[in-house]
Design a protein around this motif. Structure first.
Motif, PDB file in Angstrom:
ATOM      1  N   GLU A 210      55.703   3.478  48.631  1.00 17.22           N
ATOM      2  CA  GLU A 210      55.830   2.579  47.468  1.00 17.22           C
ATOM      3  C   GLU A 210      54.550   2.511  46.643  1.00 17.22           C
ATOM      4  OE1 GLU A 210      58.691   1.369  46.382  1.00 17.22           O
ATOM      5  OE2 GLU A 210      59.631   2.370  48.075  1.00 17.22           O
ATOM      6  N   LYS A 211      53.405   2.597  47.341  1.00 17.88           N
ATOM      7  CA  LYS A 211      52.136   2.535  46.598  1.00 17.88           C
ATOM      8  C   LYS A 211      51.990   3.716  45.647  1.00 17.88           C
ATOM      9  CE  LYS A 211      49.584  -0.562  49.560  1.00 17.88           C
ATOM     10  NZ  LYS A 211      48.577  -0.763  50.586  1.00 17.88           N
ATOM     11  N   LYS A 212      52.722   4.787  45.913  1.00 20.11           N
ATOM     12  CA  LYS A 212      52.665   5.946  45.014  1.00 20.11           C
ATOM     13  C   LYS A 212      53.756   5.896  43.935  1.00 20.11           C
ATOM     14  CE  LYS A 212      50.687   9.236  48.244  1.00 20.11           C
ATOM     15  NZ  LYS A 212      51.042  10.101  49.356  1.00 20.11           N
ATOM     16  N   ILE A 213      54.934   5.427  44.322  1.00 17.53           N
ATOM     17  CA  ILE A 213      56.076   5.581  43.405  1.00 17.53           C
ATOM     18  C   ILE A 213      56.513   4.284  42.715  1.00 17.53           C
ATOM     19  CG2 ILE A 213      57.009   7.600  44.619  1.00 17.53           C
ATOM     20  CD1 ILE A 213      59.207   5.007  45.350  1.00 17.53           C
ATOM     21  N   ASN A 214      56.030   3.159  43.221  1.00 12.25           N
ATOM     22  CA  ASN A 214      56.511   1.884  42.665  1.00 12.25           C
ATOM     23  C   ASN A 214      55.577   1.409  41.555  1.00 12.25           C
ATOM     24  OD1 ASN A 214      57.270  -0.871  42.245  1.00 12.25           O
ATOM     25  ND2 ASN A 214      58.337  -0.796  44.207  1.00 12.25           N
ATOM     26  N   ILE A 215      56.075   1.422  40.356  1.00 17.33           N
ATOM     27  CA  ILE A 215      55.229   1.094  39.198  1.00 17.33           C
ATOM     28  C   ILE A 215      54.665  -0.331  39.281  1.00 17.33           C
ATOM     29  CG2 ILE A 215      57.108   0.340  37.637  1.00 17.33           C
ATOM     30  CD1 ILE A 215      55.575   2.177  35.509  1.00 17.33           C
ATOM     31  N   PHE A 216      55.387  -1.226  39.969  1.00 15.20           N
ATOM     32  CA  PHE A 216      54.913  -2.609  40.097  1.00 15.20           C
ATOM     33  C   PHE A 216      53.721  -2.732  41.057  1.00 15.20           C
ATOM     34  CE2 PHE A 216      59.231  -2.952  38.523  1.00 15.20           C
ATOM     35  CZ  PHE A 216      59.043  -3.809  37.445  1.00 15.20           C
ATOM     36  N   LEU A 217      53.487  -1.707  41.853  1.00 17.19           N
ATOM     37  CA  LEU A 217      52.295  -1.696  42.714  1.00 17.19           C
ATOM     38  C   LEU A 217      51.182  -0.868  42.084  1.00 17.19           C
ATOM     39  CD1 LEU A 217      53.688  -1.232  46.348  1.00 17.19           C
ATOM     40  CD2 LEU A 217      53.285  -3.323  45.076  1.00 17.19           C
ATOM     41  N   ARG A 218      51.423  -0.395  40.875  1.00 17.05           N
ATOM     42  CA  ARG A 218      50.426   0.468  40.235  1.00 17.05           C
ATOM     43  C   ARG A 218      49.931  -0.119  38.916  1.00 17.05           C
ATOM     44  NH1 ARG A 218      52.692   6.475  40.164  1.00 17.05           N
ATOM     45  NH2 ARG A 218      50.958   6.549  38.699  1.00 17.05           N
ATOM     46  N   CYS A 219      49.981  -1.460  38.832  1.00 15.35           N
ATOM     47  CA  CYS A 219      49.639  -2.098  37.554  1.00 15.35           C
ATOM     48  C   CYS A 219      48.153  -1.992  37.207  1.00 15.35           C
ATOM     49  CB  CYS A 219      50.073  -3.560  37.556  1.00 15.35           C
ATOM     50  SG  CYS A 219      51.848  -3.708  37.694  1.00 15.35           S
ATOM     51  N   ASP A 220      47.306  -1.677  38.211  1.00 18.68           N
ATOM     52  CA  ASP A 220      45.896  -1.500  37.842  1.00 18.68           C
ATOM     53  C   ASP A 220      45.507  -0.019  37.835  1.00 18.68           C
ATOM     54  OD1 ASP A 220      46.047  -1.222  40.538  1.00 18.68           O
ATOM     55  OD2 ASP A 220      44.404  -2.608  41.009  1.00 18.68           O
ATOM     56  N   ASP A 221      46.499   0.841  37.904  1.00 24.23           N
ATOM     57  CA  ASP A 221      46.297   2.272  37.827  1.00 24.23           C
ATOM     58  C   ASP A 221      45.991   2.614  36.343  1.00 24.23           C
ATOM     59  OD1 ASP A 221      48.356   4.898  39.210  1.00 24.23           O
ATOM     60  OD2 ASP A 221      47.179   5.000  37.370  1.00 24.23           O
ATOM     61  N   GLU A 222      44.916   3.368  36.133  1.00 31.74           N
ATOM     62  CA  GLU A 222      44.487   3.672  34.750  1.00 31.74           C
ATOM     63  C   GLU A 222      45.606   4.314  33.922  1.00 31.74           C
ATOM     64  OE1 GLU A 222      41.766   2.735  33.082  1.00 31.74           O
ATOM     65  OE2 GLU A 222      41.290   1.607  34.902  1.00 31.74           O
ATOM     66  N   ILE A 223      46.380   5.198  34.573  1.00 37.39           N
ATOM     67  CA  ILE A 223      47.444   5.900  33.835  1.00 37.39           C
ATOM     68  C   ILE A 223      48.495   4.899  33.363  1.00 37.39           C
ATOM     69  CG2 ILE A 223      49.162   7.778  33.949  1.00 37.39           C
ATOM     70  CD1 ILE A 223      47.595   8.665  36.566  1.00 37.39           C
ATOM     71  N   VAL A 224      48.803   3.931  34.252  1.00 40.16           N
ATOM     72  CA  VAL A 224      49.798   2.922  33.880  1.00 40.16           C
ATOM     73  C   VAL A 224      49.244   2.045  32.760  1.00 40.16           C
ATOM     74  CG1 VAL A 224      51.134   0.938  34.698  1.00 40.16           C
ATOM     75  CG2 VAL A 224      50.843   2.933  36.178  1.00 40.16           C
ATOM     76  N   LYS A 225      48.013   1.569  32.962  1.00 44.63           N
ATOM     77  CA  LYS A 225      47.384   0.683  31.972  1.00 44.63           C
ATOM     78  C   LYS A 225      47.310   1.324  30.601  1.00 44.63           C
ATOM     79  CE  LYS A 225      43.917  -1.555  34.733  1.00 44.63           C
ATOM     80  NZ  LYS A 225      42.483  -1.802  34.780  1.00 44.63           N
ATOM     81  N   ASN A 226      47.063   2.632  30.609  1.00 48.20           N
ATOM     82  CA  ASN A 226      46.872   3.310  29.324  1.00 48.20           C
ATOM     83  C   ASN A 226      48.120   3.965  28.773  1.00 48.20           C
ATOM     84  OD1 ASN A 226      44.133   2.636  29.075  1.00 48.20           O
ATOM     85  ND2 ASN A 226      43.673   4.129  30.655  1.00 48.20           N
ATOM     86  N   SER A 227      49.236   3.776  29.470  1.00 45.37           N
ATOM     87  CA  SER A 227      50.475   4.323  28.943  1.00 45.37           C
ATOM     88  C   SER A 227      50.774   3.632  27.613  1.00 45.37           C
ATOM     89  CB  SER A 227      51.618   4.073  29.939  1.00 45.37           C
ATOM     90  OG  SER A 227      52.847   4.161  29.256  1.00 45.37           O
TER      91      SER A 227
END
Ligand SMILES: [Zn+2]
Length: 258
Positions: A210-227
């Motif tokens: 889940e830490k890799k595929i779940n977008i709700f666990l990736r909210c501080d991931d740079e790629i997500v933030k900058n999408s």
């Protein structure tokens, strides 16, 4: 200890955890298939665990109690059923019976009283958390749901995510519209599509997946933030912690309309 499930309604999972033929039933929204399963396997239910009050999680309690009157029913106070034998109040953080000992987490968001039951490595998370997604916020606040998700995120990475619905393909399809080039999401979406097309379950998954595929666990991931689809330029001034919550909240709202 062995984990089983019975499918109910369109996409619900009723989880059954068994040890030496004694078992616990989680969120029985319907009774018939559960009773047939128990009979076929020769299992004896010792308890029913309820995560929240929605009918697709509680509708089977009455008939299971009729067949097995001594089965204990643990539920949050929001469950208005005469069959509940133990209401789990805010102060209670563990339930124990027979071979089982579950840590109880209070996780508002989907409903106000939603509970999670955890016995290493099994997490019965009802409608709070799903593979590739998180629950819809019906009664709680977005911030409560965010805190509930952080709590799940803090569990060991080998935790088995035993959620109550088969929503993986839809969740990942949504995530892939926000992160179309993400290899983890795309690969897992492919695998999940193949599984569901032949009626195989995609769950339980693990927290490390889940830490890799779940977008709700990736909210501080740079790629997500900058999408460009997620990032709100006005949020730039928020410090990291708040920003993570803002992004969570924004993605959750977008998911509602997907
Ligand atoms: Zn629900």
């Amino acid at each position: 200890m062995k984990l089983f499930f019975v499918r109910s309604f369109i996409d619900n999972y009723i989880w059954i955890l068994e040890h030496h033929k004694v078992c616990v039933i989680v969120d029985p929204g319907q009774s018939e298939k559960v009773l047939n399963f128990l009979e076929k396997k020769g299992f004896f239910p010792t308890a029913i665990l309820i995560t929240h009050h929605h009918y697709d999680h509680t509708g089977g309690i009455l008939n299971i109690k009729r067949k097995y009157p001594r089965v204990d029913v643990f539920a949050p106070k929001e469950v208005l059923s005469k069959e509940v034998t133990f209401f789990i109040t805010e102060k209670i953080n563990r339930v124990e019976f027979s071979f089982f000992s579950f840590k109880v987490f209070h996780a508002p968001g989907h409903t106000k009283g939603h509970l999670l039951y955890y016995q290493k490595p099994y997490l019965f998370c009802g409608d709070t958390f799903f593979s590739g997604g998180c629950g819809k916020i019906f009664e709680g606040t977005s911030y409560q749901m965010y805190q509930s998700i952080l709590l799940i995120e803090s569990l060991p990475s080998d935790t088995l995510i035993c959620c109550a619905h088969e929503y993986t393909v839809k969740n990942l399809s949504f995530a892939s519209t926000l992160l179309p080039k993400d290899k983890y999401i795309n690969q897992y979406l492919d695998i999940s599509r193949k599984k569901t097309s032949i009626l195989l379950p995609t769950v339980p998954s693990t927290l490390s997946i889940e830490k890799k595929i779940n977008i709700f666990l990736r909210c501080d991931d740079e790629i997500v933030k900058n999408s460009p689809k997620i990032y709100d330029i006005k949020d730039k001034k928020y410090e990291t912690k708040k920003e993570k919550y803002k992004i969570f909240s924004r993605i959750r709202k977008m998911r509602d309309f997907f």
